[in-house]
Write a protein that holds these residues in place. Structure first.
Motif, PDB file in Angstrom:
ATOM      1  N   ASP A  82       0.818  -1.234   0.163  1.00  0.00           N
ATOM      2  CA  ASP A  82       0.178  -0.080  -0.152  1.00  0.00           C
ATOM      3  C   ASP A  82       0.838   1.089  -0.094  1.00  0.00           C
ATOM      4  OD1 ASP A  82      -2.570  -1.615   0.190  1.00  0.00           O
ATOM      5  OD2 ASP A  82      -2.125  -1.730   2.184  1.00  0.00           O
ATOM      6  N   ASP A  83       2.292   1.201   0.479  1.00  0.00           N
ATOM      7  CA  ASP A  83       2.924   2.234   0.588  1.00  0.00           C
ATOM      8  C   ASP A  83       4.445   1.904   0.330  1.00  0.00           C
ATOM      9  OD1 ASP A  83       4.175   4.786   1.153  1.00  0.00           O
ATOM     10  OD2 ASP A  83       3.371   4.948   2.982  1.00  0.00           O
ATOM     11  N   THR A 178       7.854  13.516   0.914  1.00  0.00           N
ATOM     12  CA  THR A 178       6.396  13.176   0.804  1.00  0.00           C
ATOM     13  C   THR A 178       5.743  14.013  -0.561  1.00  0.00           C
ATOM     14  OG1 THR A 178       5.713  14.909   2.348  1.00  0.00           O
ATOM     15  CG2 THR A 178       5.712  12.695   3.271  1.00  0.00           C
TER      16      THR A 178
END
Length: 383
Positions: A82-83, A178
């Motif tokens: 997922d990440d 990010t």
């Protein structure tokens, strides 16, 4: 590679002998990990020495690798589905294959460097699995980490009760980004380039250094295109406080040396610029990080500029990797989807330098016949 030379005997998933504790179950990637999806397969060639029987070697290596993965726990994990900015240290293990090569090693080593080394890689294209999420083939560690991994594996193979001390720093040096626009992942091209190895014996190396120190002339290349060389540098000893060499991760930076005029194509001038770039390296302000955030990559060529990439493994003892049957007689690396890429490492005796050069076929044909190169270096075609 001639696939008929190799037959698979067995394939196993080796899991860590000790489960990863809950506090280490998630490994956060650094910014350099996020953007550098590069992997260079390595091969170690050993003579048959001592009392080791070939039939016993697979079990010995399985046991020591299982113990090793307890220390290098992220490599037994997988990228989070997922990440992908995290590694799930879930102890899923790594794949270990036992194969039979249907010819003597002496025959392999008599072949040209590219052909011989590729025989031992698990697939015809040794980079085929580099993006499948297995951390043993996807790089989350620089040359220092890789060297430590193999040397520590050798230590445990010789003494299964030995104590090791690798530690992973994750994003503590280069914090994870990010910003999706900044994290542009650079991967190698799909094309395959030729890889050839050249050796500079110590006496020739000293002669080359002396020549560069005296040189002031300009090389006549016959044609010229603006060029950029990106040199990778290990940053462990440059940090404050410095990190020990058993620190694991992509703890590297680098610097650019650019030539925009033919008069700058001068060995003495280039060496001077490289020394200046190395001296000006900042522990935290990574040239690699800054260049990638600006959308500039040191890894590919384009039509306007020739980009070259250089990495040195000279300070890392790859020729000392000993599993109990002596030191390797050759250390090889896969020639893959990299153009204008070269790697330096110590030679077997430790007093010279080996260089693995990756170029396209046309440029390699010119490079390997260069008279000035052949004055100091010899291509490795056999032992």
């Amino acid at each position: 590679m001639v696939s008929s030379l190799v037959s698979l005997i067995s394939k196993k998933i080796i899991k860590p002998s000790i489960l990863t504790p809950p506090t280490k179950k998630s490994h956060k990637l650094s910014f350099v990990d996020q953007v550098m999806h590069m992997s260079i397969p390595m091969a170690f060639f050993y003579p048959k020495i001592g009392n080791y029987e070939p039939t016993h070697v697979p079990q010995i290596l399985e046991n020591s690798l299982s113990k090793l993965l307890s220390f290098y726990y992220p490599y037994a994990g997988r990228l989070n589905k997922d990440d992908a900015n995290y590694v799930d240290c879930n102890d899923m293990g790594v794949e270990l294959s036992h194969v039979h090569v249907h010819c003597p090693m002496s025959h392999i080593l008599r072949q040209p460097y590219t052909n011989s080394d590729h025989v031992v890689f698990p697939v015809e294209q040794p980079y085929a699995h580099m993006n499948e999420g297995n951390l043993a083939t996807t790089q989350v560690g620089d040359g220092c980490t890789t060297s430590n991994f193999f040397n520590d594996w050798g230590i445990l193979t010789r003494d299964i009760n030995a104590t090791l001390s690798p530690h992973f720093v994750g994003e503590s040096i280069y914090p994870q980004s990010t910003d999706s626009s900044a994290v542009t992942t650079f991967k190698s091209k799909e094309s395959t380039y030729l890889g050839k190895k050249f050796v500079f014996p110590v006496e020739k190396l000293n002669a080359l250094k002396a020549k560069i120190a005296l040189a002031r002339g300009v090389n006549d290349s016959g044609s010229f295109k603006p060029s950029s060389l990106f040199q990778v540098a290990n940053m462990r000893h440059r940090l404050n406080p410095p990190l020990s060499y058993d620190t694991c991760g992509n703890i590297l930076s680098g610097y650019f040396v650019e030539t925009n005029n033919e008069k700058d194509v001068n060995c003495s001038k280039m060496v001077g610029e490289m020394k200046k770039g190395k001296l000006n390296l900042h522990p935290k302000e990574s040239a690699l990080v800054k260049s990638i955030k600006k959308g500039k990559t040191p890894f590919y060529s384009n039509d306007e500029v020739d980009n070259y990439f250089c990495s040195s493994l000279i300070e890392f003892p790859l020729y000392k990797v000993d599993f109990g049957w002596g030191r390797p007689i050759r250390v090889g690396m896969g020639a893959g989807p990299f153009d204008k890429f070269f790697i330096l490492l110590d030679n077997q005796s430790g007093d010279g330098v080996e260089v693995i050069v990756m170029l396209d076929e046309q440029n390699m044909a010119i490079f390997e016949r260069d008279l000035e190169l052949l004055e100091f270096a010899s291509p490795i075609t056999n032992l």
